[in-house]
Design a protein around this motif. Structure first.
Motif, PDB file in Angstrom:
ATOM      1  N   ARG A 273      51.941 -43.285  -3.585  1.00  0.00           N
ATOM      2  CA  ARG A 273      50.717 -44.150  -3.505  1.00  0.00           C
ATOM      3  C   ARG A 273      50.931 -45.090  -5.009  1.00  0.00           C
ATOM      4  O   ARG A 273      50.166 -45.853  -4.861  1.00  0.00           O
ATOM      5  CB  ARG A 273      49.563 -42.375  -3.543  1.00  0.00           C
ATOM      6  CG  ARG A 273      47.917 -43.858  -3.005  1.00  0.00           C
ATOM      7  CD  ARG A 273      47.862 -43.943  -5.118  1.00  0.00           C
ATOM      8  NE  ARG A 273      47.871 -43.074  -5.924  1.00  0.00           N
ATOM      9  CZ  ARG A 273      46.963 -42.217  -6.334  1.00  0.00           C
ATOM     10  NH1 ARG A 273      45.808 -42.474  -5.762  1.00  0.00           N
ATOM     11  NH2 ARG A 273      47.581 -41.631  -7.292  1.00  0.00           N
TER      12      ARG A 273
ATOM     13  N   GLY B 145      50.909 -52.656  -1.620  1.00  0.00           N
ATOM     14  CA  GLY B 145      51.196 -52.518  -0.467  1.00  0.00           C
ATOM     15  C   GLY B 145      52.517 -52.691   0.691  1.00  0.00           C
ATOM     16  O   GLY B 145      52.466 -52.962   1.818  1.00  0.00           O
ATOM     17  N   ARG B 146      53.431 -52.597  -0.830  1.00  0.00           N
ATOM     18  CA  ARG B 146      55.123 -52.556   0.206  1.00  0.00           C
ATOM     19  C   ARG B 146      56.012 -51.713   0.083  1.00  0.00           C
ATOM     20  O   ARG B 146      57.260 -51.731   0.345  1.00  0.00           O
ATOM     21  CB  ARG B 146      55.686 -53.891  -0.399  1.00  0.00           C
ATOM     22  CG  ARG B 146      54.432 -55.638  -0.349  1.00  0.00           C
ATOM     23  CD  ARG B 146      55.253 -56.532  -1.511  1.00  0.00           C
ATOM     24  NE  ARG B 146      55.279 -56.141  -2.696  1.00  0.00           N
ATOM     25  CZ  ARG B 146      56.504 -56.336  -3.692  1.00  0.00           C
ATOM     26  NH1 ARG B 146      57.156 -55.715  -3.156  1.00  0.00           N
ATOM     27  NH2 ARG B 146      55.927 -55.339  -4.748  1.00  0.00           N
TER      28      ARG B 146
ATOM     29  N   GLU C  69      58.830 -55.297   1.011  1.00  0.00           N
ATOM     30  CA  GLU C  69      59.003 -54.314   0.889  1.00  0.00           C
ATOM     31  C   GLU C  69      60.297 -53.501   0.760  1.00  0.00           C
ATOM     32  O   GLU C  69      61.654 -54.530   0.036  1.00  0.00           O
ATOM     33  CB  GLU C  69      59.204 -53.846   2.557  1.00  0.00           C
ATOM     34  CG  GLU C  69      57.392 -54.723   3.194  1.00  0.00           C
ATOM     35  CD  GLU C  69      57.040 -53.089   4.618  1.00  0.00           C
ATOM     36  OE1 GLU C  69      56.399 -52.575   4.351  1.00  0.00           O
ATOM     37  OE2 GLU C  69      57.844 -53.837   5.680  1.00  0.00           O
TER      38      GLU C  69
ATOM     39  N   ASP D 184      53.035 -47.201  -3.954  1.00  0.00           N
ATOM     40  CA  ASP D 184      52.285 -48.702  -3.408  1.00  0.00           C
ATOM     41  C   ASP D 184      51.151 -49.482  -4.148  1.00  0.00           C
ATOM     42  O   ASP D 184      51.160 -50.714  -3.332  1.00  0.00           O
ATOM     43  CB  ASP D 184      51.249 -47.573  -2.395  1.00  0.00           C
ATOM     44  CG  ASP D 184      50.548 -48.700  -1.242  1.00  0.00           C
ATOM     45  OD1 ASP D 184      50.842 -49.242  -0.641  1.00  0.00           O
ATOM     46  OD2 ASP D 184      49.495 -48.333  -1.579  1.00  0.00           O
ATOM     47  N   HIS D 185      50.526 -49.262  -4.366  1.00  0.00           N
ATOM     48  CA  HIS D 185      49.621 -50.026  -5.321  1.00  0.00           C
ATOM     49  C   HIS D 185      49.816 -51.271  -6.213  1.00  0.00           C
ATOM     50  O   HIS D 185      49.794 -51.866  -6.269  1.00  0.00           O
ATOM     51  CB  HIS D 185      49.109 -49.129  -6.461  1.00  0.00           C
ATOM     52  CG  HIS D 185      47.333 -48.574  -5.344  1.00  0.00           C
ATOM     53  ND1 HIS D 185      46.126 -49.196  -5.725  1.00  0.00           N
ATOM     54  CD2 HIS D 185      47.076 -47.310  -4.598  1.00  0.00           C
ATOM     55  CE1 HIS D 185      45.506 -48.919  -4.827  1.00  0.00           C
ATOM     56  NE2 HIS D 185      46.228 -47.586  -3.789  1.00  0.00           N
TER      57      HIS D 185
ATOM     58  N   THR E 299      47.369 -48.359  -0.681  1.00  0.00           N
ATOM     59  CA  THR E 299      46.558 -49.552  -0.194  1.00  0.00           C
ATOM     60  C   THR E 299      46.538 -49.744   1.895  1.00  0.00           C
ATOM     61  O   THR E 299      45.717 -50.674   2.280  1.00  0.00           O
ATOM     62  CB  THR E 299      47.246 -50.867  -0.327  1.00  0.00           C
ATOM     63  OG1 THR E 299      48.400 -51.067  -0.076  1.00  0.00           O
ATOM     64  CG2 THR E 299      47.155 -50.996  -1.982  1.00  0.00           C
ATOM     65  N   ARG E 300      47.512 -49.018   2.446  1.00  0.00           N
ATOM     66  CA  ARG E 300      46.959 -49.219   3.618  1.00  0.00           C
ATOM     67  C   ARG E 300      48.217 -47.770   4.611  1.00  0.00           C
ATOM     68  O   ARG E 300      48.127 -46.888   3.201  1.00  0.00           O
ATOM     69  CB  ARG E 300      48.480 -50.392   4.330  1.00  0.00           C
ATOM     70  CG  ARG E 300      50.207 -49.858   3.461  1.00  0.00           C
ATOM     71  CD  ARG E 300      50.924 -50.725   4.204  1.00  0.00           C
ATOM     72  NE  ARG E 300      52.359 -50.424   4.053  1.00  0.00           N
ATOM     73  CZ  ARG E 300      53.462 -51.387   4.124  1.00  0.00           C
ATOM     74  NH1 ARG E 300      53.066 -52.072   5.365  1.00  0.00           N
ATOM     75  NH2 ARG E 300      54.451 -50.843   3.768  1.00  0.00           N
ATOM     76  N   LYS E 301      47.913 -47.949   5.007  1.00  0.00           N
ATOM     77  CA  LYS E 301      48.929 -46.947   5.704  1.00  0.00           C
ATOM     78  C   LYS E 301      50.592 -46.884   5.560  1.00  0.00           C
ATOM     79  O   LYS E 301      51.105 -47.609   5.792  1.00  0.00           O
ATOM     80  CB  LYS E 301      48.411 -46.267   7.534  1.00  0.00           C
ATOM     81  CG  LYS E 301      49.217 -45.354   7.757  1.00  0.00           C
ATOM     82  CD  LYS E 301      50.263 -44.674   8.422  1.00  0.00           C
ATOM     83  CE  LYS E 301      50.869 -43.715   8.878  1.00  0.00           C
ATOM     84  NZ  LYS E 301      52.060 -43.531   9.371  1.00  0.00           N
TER      85      LYS E 301
END
Length: 263
Positions: free
Chosen positions: A96, A104-105, A75, A99-100, A155-157
């Motif tokens: 965001r 998602g890390r 991460e 994230d993509h 991809t995630r919260k």
């Protein structure tokens, strides 16, 4: 719901982007990932914080984007982003996007800012501690709203990490928005701050157990880390700086993590 007792210990490495060529930073994050470190952080400043004040330095978010493409398991994020330097909706879009890129890390680490030279040389209004914290409190709902409206969405919260320990404003913001709270507190101070944070969580209708407690390892003994662990800390980050990132300092802490998680 995740409690401290069930949450695993994680080890982070903060690779300060100062006094090193970018190739050295790139190699360091590759090694940190290969060692099994859980999180790679940098920081969001424009000039070195130690050593030659005009030494080599690189910008945070562009590095994070490169790390997101370069790595595959670790991460990553800033410890921490300065809320003052970028429009909140832009921050949300940048987060965001990383994230993509990372699959998602990405961790959105943020704070209100404090390094006056950054503000002065880049043309930002330094204001006061209070006005900067008020801006953070106003901007986090905008960031969260922008995440909810972006196409494609994250991809995630995206986990929100908030740094700082101010009891009247910062910890209230932590209670309202943070998935992770980071401080540099000693064990005695952390115990007190957790009581304050629990009070804010009660006021805003949040369970303190939902927030991962994060702290710094630099200068700590194993005994101190054990005390912080007993208080509920689960993310422990070791600060490292260029020009030569002494990654061997991570080895013992990774073994300590594994011992804690094996219990």
């Amino acid at each position: 719901m995740t409690s401290a007792a069930s949450r695993p210990v994680r080890i982070g490495a903060q690779l300060a982007p100062q006094h090193a060529e970018y190739a050295t930073i790139r190699d360091a994050v590759a090694q940190v990932e290969a060692m099994g470190t859980d999180v790679a952080f940098n920081w969001d400043h424009f000039f070195p914080l130690a050593g030659d004040p005009n030494g080599l330095h690189f910008e945070s978010w562009t590095i994070l984007s490169a790390w997101a493409e370069q790595t595959s398991t670790i991460e990553l994020g800033a410890l921490v982003n300065c809320n003052s330097y970028r429009n909140p909706d832009l921050q949300a879009d940048m987060a965001r996007t990383i994230d993509h890129i990372s699959g998602g890390r990405f961790i959105f680490g943020t704070g209100s800012g404090w390094f006056e030279r950054d503000y002065d040389e880049y043309g930002y209004d330094f204001g006061t501690v209070g006005t900067r914290l008020d801006a953070l409190a106003e901007d986090l709902p905008r960031i969260e709203a922008r995440w909810a409206s972006l196409n494609p969405p994250p991809t995630r919260k995206i986990p929100v990490l908030i740094g700082g320990g101010g009891e009247k404003k910062t910890l209230r913001i932590v209670a309202q928005h943070a998935d992770i709270w980071h401080s540099f507190s000693s064990p005695d101070v952390l115990e007190h701050k957790l009581g304050v944070l629990a009070g804010w969580c009660d006021k805003v209708g949040r369970n303190l157990a939902e927030i991962e407690i994060s702290t710094e390892l630099r200068g700590r003994s194993v005994e101190e880390a054990d005390r912080l662990y007993d208080l509920g800390a689960r993310l422990f980050t070791l600060g490292l700086s260029g020009p030569h990132y002494k990654l061997d300092r991570l080895t013992g802490w990774l073994a300590w993590r594994d011992g804690k998680n094996a219990v």
